[in-house]
Design an enzyme around this catalytic site. Sequence first.
Site, PDB file in Angstrom:
ATOM      1  N   HIS A 131       0.824  -1.207   0.000  1.00  0.00           N
ATOM      2  CA  HIS A 131       0.000   0.000   0.000  1.00  0.00           C
ATOM      3  C   HIS A 131       0.856   1.254   0.000  1.00  0.00           C
ATOM      4  O   HIS A 131       0.449   2.294   0.500  1.00  0.00           O
ATOM      5  CB  HIS A 131      -0.960  -0.022   1.201  1.00  0.00           C
ATOM      6  CG  HIS A 131      -2.000  -1.096   1.094  1.00  0.00           C
ATOM      7  ND1 HIS A 131      -2.766  -1.541   2.142  1.00  0.00           N
ATOM      8  CD2 HIS A 131      -2.404  -1.833   0.014  1.00  0.00           C
ATOM      9  CE1 HIS A 131      -3.588  -2.502   1.722  1.00  0.00           C
ATOM     10  NE2 HIS A 131      -3.381  -2.697   0.447  1.00  0.00           N
ATOM     11  N   THR A 265      -3.068  -9.043  10.372  1.00  0.00           N
ATOM     12  CA  THR A 265      -3.938  -8.387   9.387  1.00  0.00           C
ATOM     13  C   THR A 265      -5.300  -9.061   9.386  1.00  0.00           C
ATOM     14  O   THR A 265      -5.393 -10.283   9.551  1.00  0.00           O
ATOM     15  CB  THR A 265      -3.331  -8.421   7.967  1.00  0.00           C
ATOM     16  OG1 THR A 265      -4.335  -7.996   7.027  1.00  0.00           O
ATOM     17  CG2 THR A 265      -2.820  -9.794   7.551  1.00  0.00           C
TER      18      THR A 265
HETATM   19  P1  OAD Z   1      -6.702  -4.187  10.369  1.00  0.00           P
HETATM   20  O1  OAD Z   1      -6.875  -3.175  11.435  1.00  0.00           O
HETATM   21  O2  OAD Z   1      -7.820  -4.429   9.445  1.00  0.00           O
HETATM   22  O3  OAD Z   1      -6.331  -5.593  11.027  1.00  0.00           O
HETATM   23  C1  OAD Z   1      -5.344  -5.703  12.022  1.00  0.00           C
HETATM   24  C2  OAD Z   1      -5.464  -7.089  12.642  1.00  0.00           C
HETATM   25  O4  OAD Z   1      -4.377  -7.254  13.545  1.00  0.00           O
HETATM   26  C3  OAD Z   1      -6.754  -7.286  13.418  1.00  0.00           C
HETATM   27  O5  OAD Z   1      -7.251  -8.571  13.126  1.00  0.00           O
HETATM   28  C4  OAD Z   1      -6.306  -7.218  14.895  1.00  0.00           C
HETATM   29  O6  OAD Z   1      -7.056  -8.060  15.728  1.00  0.00           O
HETATM   30  C5  OAD Z   1      -4.899  -7.711  14.792  1.00  0.00           C
HETATM   31  N1  OAD Z   1      -3.991  -7.176  15.833  1.00  0.00           N
HETATM   32  C6  OAD Z   1      -3.909  -5.930  16.322  1.00  0.00           C
HETATM   33  N2  OAD Z   1      -2.900  -5.835  17.207  1.00  0.00           N
HETATM   34  C7  OAD Z   1      -2.337  -7.070  17.301  1.00  0.00           C
HETATM   35  C8  OAD Z   1      -1.282  -7.619  18.051  1.00  0.00           C
HETATM   36  N3  OAD Z   1      -0.546  -6.884  18.893  1.00  0.00           N
HETATM   37  N4  OAD Z   1      -0.992  -8.942  17.892  1.00  0.00           N
HETATM   38  C9  OAD Z   1      -1.719  -9.708  17.033  1.00  0.00           C
HETATM   39  N5  OAD Z   1      -2.721  -9.233  16.295  1.00  0.00           N
HETATM   40  C10 OAD Z   1      -3.031  -7.935  16.420  1.00  0.00           C
HETATM   41  O7  OAD Z   1      -5.362  -3.790   9.599  1.00  0.00           O
HETATM   42  P2  OAD Z   1      -4.848  -4.330   8.202  1.00  0.00           P
HETATM   43  O8  OAD Z   1      -5.323  -5.717   7.969  1.00  0.00           O
HETATM   44  O9  OAD Z   1      -3.406  -4.067   8.140  1.00  0.00           O
HETATM   45  O10 OAD Z   1      -5.210   0.294   3.727  1.00  0.00           O
HETATM   46  O11 OAD Z   1      -5.610  -3.369   7.197  1.00  0.00           O
HETATM   47  C11 OAD Z   1      -5.407  -3.518   5.811  1.00  0.00           C
HETATM   48  C12 OAD Z   1      -5.553  -2.210   5.100  1.00  0.00           C
HETATM   49  O12 OAD Z   1      -6.815  -1.612   5.447  1.00  0.00           O
HETATM   50  C13 OAD Z   1      -4.539  -1.168   5.502  1.00  0.00           C
HETATM   51  O13 OAD Z   1      -3.319  -1.293   4.820  1.00  0.00           O
HETATM   52  C14 OAD Z   1      -5.229   0.114   5.160  1.00  0.00           C
HETATM   53  C15 OAD Z   1      -6.605  -0.202   5.644  1.00  0.00           C
HETATM   54  O14 OAD Z   1      -7.636   0.466   5.012  1.00  0.00           O
HETATM   55  C16 OAD Z   1      -5.173   1.529   3.208  1.00  0.00           C
HETATM   56  O15 OAD Z   1      -5.133   2.509   3.881  1.00  0.00           O
HETATM   57  C17 OAD Z   1      -5.179   1.593   1.721  1.00  0.00           C
END
Ligand code: OAD
Length: 329
Positions: A131, A265
């Site tokens: 991204h 993620t």
């Molecule tokens: P999300 O916020 O959708 O997902 C993060 C995941 O990590 C969730 O399932 C949480 O439960 C988990 N999580 C958080 N902290 C954690 C920890 N300490 N240990 C283990 N798990 C943990 O974030 P992404 O999947 O990265 O795109 O989101 C994908 C995209 O959506 C991003 O790149 C962004 C967003 O819209 C754009 O901005 C284009």
Amino acid sequence: RIKLQKYNTVDDAADLLRTAKNVIVLTGAGISTSLGIPDFRSKGTGLYSKLEHLGLSDPQEVFDIRVFNDDPSIFYTIAKDILPSQDRFSPTHRFIRLLQDKGKLLTNYSQNIDNLEARAGIDPAKLVQCHGSFATASCVKCGHKVPGESIFPEVKAGKIPRCRKCALGSRKTANSSRTSLSSSTSSNKNKRKIAKDGTEKKIKRRPGDFDSNSDSEFDVPGDIGSVGVMKPDITFFGEKLPDEFGDRLAEHDRHQVDLCVVIGTSLKVAPVSEVVSFLPPGVPQIYISRTPVGHVNFDIDLLGDCDVVVAELCRRLGWELDHEMVPGD
Ligand code: OAD
């Protein structure tokens, strides 16, 4: 796809890591939350929960290219809060670096824009920032590219950064036609904004609106309609991912990968969410996160705090996870 439950324990995961030679690590915002950087979708703490005050129908609109083109101030209202500001990296970043040091890392596909993989020393040749990142910024109008950090002062000050190249061109034009534009005063300057087609339209300013247009650099009567807005080169919804993403996956990694580890993620955003199903069916897949996903069937789910999970895997593998390491070592 239907899977035979060949692997299911933490020891199985450790064994897979021990024997793998070409690991794809797919990461999301969860690997940086232990550093105080919010993820996107965790209820209450995620960025999208915190954007309710903006009154958007969907908080993801802050990263929508159509919304940005229409009104960049929406993105720049929150941009200062998501600028990469950390020099530290998490034990999970360190774990990915450890895979690299052991010659096992094929590619780290990261959706993160905090650039902390680079801080942790992941080889740029093995890192795909799916991204994009804040490392560079481009003018939406003329494409002029600048180092990302050069727009940080304006972003931090709550201003919309504008293109210096367009401004220079516009200044020349304005100087040569200053008489005809002389009715444009500095008091009405603040009441204009750039519409989608690049033309100016008048807007009502509300209390608390920040001044998108106050930089004296652009204080040229009549210039603002022709001066493009700078946008960090992060991939917005509605924009194409960097070519490197699809090219590397399809032409290089797909034929070599022997293990896929997905960490932190929610796999809610395509096409990154499709990486797992794109890999050959025999490639084992491990999922490490606090929250399980229902739409992808992994061989092994290791649910919990990713820093804790990777530390336990390393303990079982006898690998030293030195996460006090100084960035750049
Ligand atoms: P999300 O916020 O959708 O997902 C993060 C995941 O990590 C969730 O399932 C949480 O439960 C988990 N999580 C958080 N902290 C954690 C920890 N300490 N240990 C283990 N798990 C943990 O974030 P992404 O999947 O990265 O795109 O989101 C994908 C995209 O959506 C991003 O790149 C962004 C967003 O819209 C754009 O901005 C284009």
